[in-house]
Design an enzyme around this catalytic site. Structure first.
Site, PDB file in Angstrom:
ATOM      1  N   ASN A   1       0.909  -1.189  -0.014  1.00  0.00           N
ATOM      2  CA  ASN A   1      -0.222  -0.126   0.066  1.00  0.00           C
ATOM      3  C   ASN A   1       0.820   1.402  -0.115  1.00  0.00           C
ATOM      4  OD1 ASN A   1      -2.138  -1.889   0.096  1.00  0.00           O
ATOM      5  ND2 ASN A   1      -2.272  -1.486   2.477  1.00  0.00           N
TER       6      ASN A   1
ATOM      7  N   HIS B   1       5.747  -0.938  -2.524  1.00  0.00           N
ATOM      8  CA  HIS B   1       5.250  -0.114  -3.727  1.00  0.00           C
ATOM      9  C   HIS B   1       5.134   1.165  -3.561  1.00  0.00           C
ATOM     10  CE1 HIS B   1       2.688  -4.075  -5.608  1.00  0.00           C
ATOM     11  NE2 HIS B   1       4.280  -3.945  -5.514  1.00  0.00           N
TER      12      HIS B   1
ATOM     13  N   CYS C   1      19.318   8.751  -9.574  1.00  0.00           N
ATOM     14  CA  CYS C   1      20.516   8.489  -8.717  1.00  0.00           C
ATOM     15  C   CYS C   1      19.629   7.910  -7.229  1.00  0.00           C
ATOM     16  CB  CYS C   1      20.890  10.180  -8.160  1.00  0.00           C
ATOM     17  SG  CYS C   1      19.579  10.998  -7.293  1.00  0.00           S
TER      18      CYS C   1
ATOM     19  N   CYS D   1      14.070   9.933  -7.310  1.00  0.00           N
ATOM     20  CA  CYS D   1      14.709  10.152  -8.528  1.00  0.00           C
ATOM     21  C   CYS D   1      14.963   8.639  -9.288  1.00  0.00           C
ATOM     22  CB  CYS D   1      15.818  10.867  -8.394  1.00  0.00           C
ATOM     23  SG  CYS D   1      17.010  11.107  -9.727  1.00  0.00           S
TER      24      CYS D   1
ATOM     25  N   CYS E   1      15.410  16.607  -9.641  1.00  0.00           N
ATOM     26  CA  CYS E   1      16.112  16.166  -8.716  1.00  0.00           C
ATOM     27  C   CYS E   1      17.505  17.197  -8.660  1.00  0.00           C
ATOM     28  CB  CYS E   1      16.596  14.522  -8.756  1.00  0.00           C
ATOM     29  SG  CYS E   1      18.014  14.121  -7.579  1.00  0.00           S
TER      30      CYS E   1
ATOM     31  N   GLU F   1     -11.514 -12.870   0.801  1.00  0.00           N
ATOM     32  CA  GLU F   1     -11.850 -14.221  -0.160  1.00  0.00           C
ATOM     33  C   GLU F   1     -10.555 -15.033  -0.401  1.00  0.00           C
ATOM     34  OE1 GLU F   1     -12.807 -12.131  -3.958  1.00  0.00           O
ATOM     35  OE2 GLU F   1     -10.719 -11.089  -3.838  1.00  0.00           O
TER      36      GLU F   1
HETATM   37  N1  APR Z   1     -10.769  -7.384   4.648  1.00  0.00           N
HETATM   38  C1  APR Z   1     -10.095  -8.684   4.285  1.00  0.00           C
HETATM   39  N2  APR Z   1      -9.786  -8.555   2.785  1.00  0.00           N
HETATM   40  C2  APR Z   1     -10.308  -7.483   2.181  1.00  0.00           C
HETATM   41  C3  APR Z   1     -10.984  -6.501   2.758  1.00  0.00           C
HETATM   42  C4  APR Z   1     -10.953  -6.262   4.124  1.00  0.00           C
HETATM   43  N3  APR Z   1     -11.687  -5.190   4.555  1.00  0.00           N
HETATM   44  N4  APR Z   1     -11.201  -5.716   1.593  1.00  0.00           N
HETATM   45  C5  APR Z   1     -10.767  -6.003   0.366  1.00  0.00           C
HETATM   46  N5  APR Z   1     -10.114  -7.259   0.844  1.00  0.00           N
HETATM   47  C6  APR Z   1      -9.423  -8.480   0.006  1.00  0.00           C
HETATM   48  C7  APR Z   1     -10.007  -8.306  -1.743  1.00  0.00           C
HETATM   49  O1  APR Z   1     -11.015  -9.291  -1.654  1.00  0.00           O
HETATM   50  C8  APR Z   1      -8.756  -8.846  -2.424  1.00  0.00           C
HETATM   51  O2  APR Z   1      -8.695 -10.198  -2.313  1.00  0.00           O
HETATM   52  O3  APR Z   1      -8.229  -7.776  -0.173  1.00  0.00           O
HETATM   53  C9  APR Z   1      -7.636  -8.231  -1.593  1.00  0.00           C
HETATM   54  C10 APR Z   1      -7.120  -6.827  -2.121  1.00  0.00           C
HETATM   55  O4  APR Z   1      -6.534  -7.593  -3.543  1.00  0.00           O
HETATM   56  P1  APR Z   1      -6.148  -6.329  -4.582  1.00  0.00           P
HETATM   57  O5  APR Z   1      -7.189  -5.383  -4.707  1.00  0.00           O
HETATM   58  O6  APR Z   1      -5.631  -7.133  -5.784  1.00  0.00           O
HETATM   59  O7  APR Z   1      -4.742  -5.664  -3.909  1.00  0.00           O
HETATM   60  P2  APR Z   1      -3.341  -5.970  -3.612  1.00  0.00           P
HETATM   61  O8  APR Z   1      -3.161  -7.483  -3.354  1.00  0.00           O
HETATM   62  O9  APR Z   1      -2.964  -5.133  -2.618  1.00  0.00           O
HETATM   63  O10 APR Z   1      -2.799  -5.388  -5.159  1.00  0.00           O
HETATM   64  C11 APR Z   1      -1.554  -5.591  -5.360  1.00  0.00           C
HETATM   65  O11 APR Z   1      -1.648  -4.426  -7.408  1.00  0.00           O
HETATM   66  O12 APR Z   1      -2.413  -2.518  -8.897  1.00  0.00           O
HETATM   67  C12 APR Z   1      -1.518  -3.078  -7.993  1.00  0.00           C
HETATM   68  O13 APR Z   1       0.196  -1.742  -6.995  1.00  0.00           O
HETATM   69  C13 APR Z   1      -1.122  -2.358  -6.949  1.00  0.00           C
HETATM   70  O14 APR Z   1      -0.036  -2.794  -4.705  1.00  0.00           O
HETATM   71  C14 APR Z   1      -1.089  -3.088  -5.651  1.00  0.00           C
HETATM   72  C15 APR Z   1      -1.096  -4.272  -6.172  1.00  0.00           C
END
Ligand code: APR
Length: 280
Positions: free
Chosen positions: A112, A129, A140, A137, A158, A240
Site C-alpha cells: 500500500n 510499492h 540517482c 529520482c 532532482c 476471499e
Molecule cells: N478485509 C480483508 N480482505 C479484504 C478487505 C477487508 N476489509 N477488503 C478487500 N479485501 C480483499 C479483496 O477481496 C482482495 O482479495 O483484499 C484483496 C485486495 O486485493 P487487490 O485489490 O488485488 O490489492 P493488492 O493485493 O494489494 O494489489 C497488489 O496491485 O495494482 C497493484 O500496485 C497495486 O499494490 C497493488 C498491487
C-alpha cells in the site's frame, strides 16, 4: 472463525519472528478502494488499469505528460490519490501497530502507498510499492518528502538534474533494490507470516510468502512447490481465498475483514499472555 483466531494467537505467541504482509484489502475499511475486490479500482475501471500499465513508460518518455496526468484530478486515479490523503488508519492497522508495540511483530511489508501503517504507529514498515507522500529520482535513487519539493514547475527535478516521479512503483517499474532486499531478508528470517488483505497476484511481492515457506530468495526461487523446508507458519486473513490459499502456501485461511479479525487476534494474544504471563 473463533477457533482459527485462537489458533493464530497461540501460533503467534510461540513464534520468534513474526512479520505481516499487507495489501489494499487492509485499507478498504479506511474508505480507500482496493484494486481487484468486487468494487476495486481495476475491477470497475479497466481503462484506469490499462493507463496504469503505461504510466512508467510515460514517465520515461515524457515526464511532463506523466505529471500532467498524475496531477489531474479527473478519473478514478486522481480521486484515488485524494482518498488516500484524507484516509485514517482503521482497526486493522491499529492491531498491527499494537502487535509491534507488544514486541511481537517485527515488521510490516506493505504493497500500500497510503502510509497508514506508519500513521497507525508501526515503526518498521517496508513500503514495497512506495508511497504517495514521497518523490523519487530514478536516476540517482534520491527520495524527497512531497512537501520538500515545489510542484510549481513540472516535472520537478532532482538535485542531480533528472526529473522526479512519485515514489510509487508503477506496473513494469523495478522495485527499488533497498526495499526489495530488506523485504526478502524479512521473509527469509520470519517463522510466522501474517498475509492480510492481498489478492497475492502481483509479483515479485506475491513471491514473498513462497520465499518464507521454501526458504529460497526470489532470485533463486524458481518453481517453489513441494514440501516446505522450513518450519514457517503462513496465516492468511482475507475477504476471499487466493492462490496462496488454493496452493496450500497458507497454513490456514481466516476469511473476513482484516478490521475485525486482526484486532480479535491481538485481543486473544493479550488474553493468553495475561492468563499465563510466564509462558511467552
Ligand atoms: N478485509 C480483508 N480482505 C479484504 C478487505 C477487508 N476489509 N477488503 C478487500 N479485501 C480483499 C479483496 O477481496 C482482495 O482479495 O483484499 C484483496 C485486495 O486485493 P487487490 O485489490 O488485488 O490489492 P493488492 O493485493 O494489494 O494489489 C497488489 O496491485 O495494482 C497493484 O500496485 C497495486 O499494490 C497493488 C498491487
Amino acid at each position: 472463525m473463533e477457533k482459527l483466531i485462537q489458533l493464530a494467537a497461540k501460533d503467534i505467541l510461540v513464534s520468534k519472528y513474526v512479520i505481516a504482509l499487507t495489501g489494499a484489502g487492509i485499507s478498504t475499511e479506511s474508505a480507500i478502494p482496493d484494486f481487484r475486490g468486487p468494487k476495486g479500482l481495476w475491477t470497475t475501471d479497466k481503462k484506469a488499469e490499462a493507463r496504469a500499465y503505461e504510466r512508467y513508460e510515460l514517465f520515461l518518455t515524457n515526464p511532463g505528460a506523466y505529471w500532467e496526468e498524475m496531477m489531474g484530478t479527473g478519473g478514478a486515479y486522481g480521486e484515488f490519490y485524494g482518498k488516500i490523503r484524507e484516509a485514517e488508519p482503521n482497526p486493522g492497522h491499529h492491531a498491527l501497530a499494537e502487535l509491534e508495540g507488544l514486541g511481537i511483530l517485527k515488521c510490516v511489508v506493505t504493497q500500500n502507498i497510503d502510509g497508514l501503517h506508519v500513521k497507525a504507529g508501526n515503526r518498521k514498515v517496508w513500503e514495497y510499492h512506495g508511497s504517495v507522500s514521497r518523490l523519487r529520482c530514478v536516476s540517482c535513487g534520491a527520495r524527497f518528502d512531497l512537501d520538500e519539493v515545489s510542484l510549481d514547475e513540472l516535472p520537478p527535478r532532482c538535485r542531480c538534474g533528472a526529473p522526479l516521479k512519485y515514489d510509487v512503483v508503477h506496473f513494469k517499474e523495478p522495485i527499488p533494490s533497498d526495499v526489495m532486499e530488506e523485504s526478502e531478508k524479512e521473509a527469509l528470517r520470519c517463522d510466522l507470516m501474517l498475509v492480510c488483505g492481498t489478492s497475492a497476484v502481483v509479483y515479485p511481492f506475491a513471491s514473498l510468502p513462497r520465499v518464507a515457506k521454501f526458504r529460497r530468495g526470489i532470485a533463486r526461487y524458481g518453481s517453489l512447490s513441494g514440501e516446505s523446508t522450513a518450519n514457517v507458519k503462513i496465516i492468511e486473513v482475507n475477504a476471499e481465498p487466493t492462490s496462496l490459499t488454493c496452493e496450500g502456501i497458507s497454513d490456514y485461511f481466516i476469511q473476513g475483514k482484516t478490521g475485525e479479525i486482526l484486532p480479535a487476534i491481538v485481543e486473544e494474544v493479550k488474553r493468553i499472555r495475561s492468563d499465563c504471563p510466564g509462558d511467552s
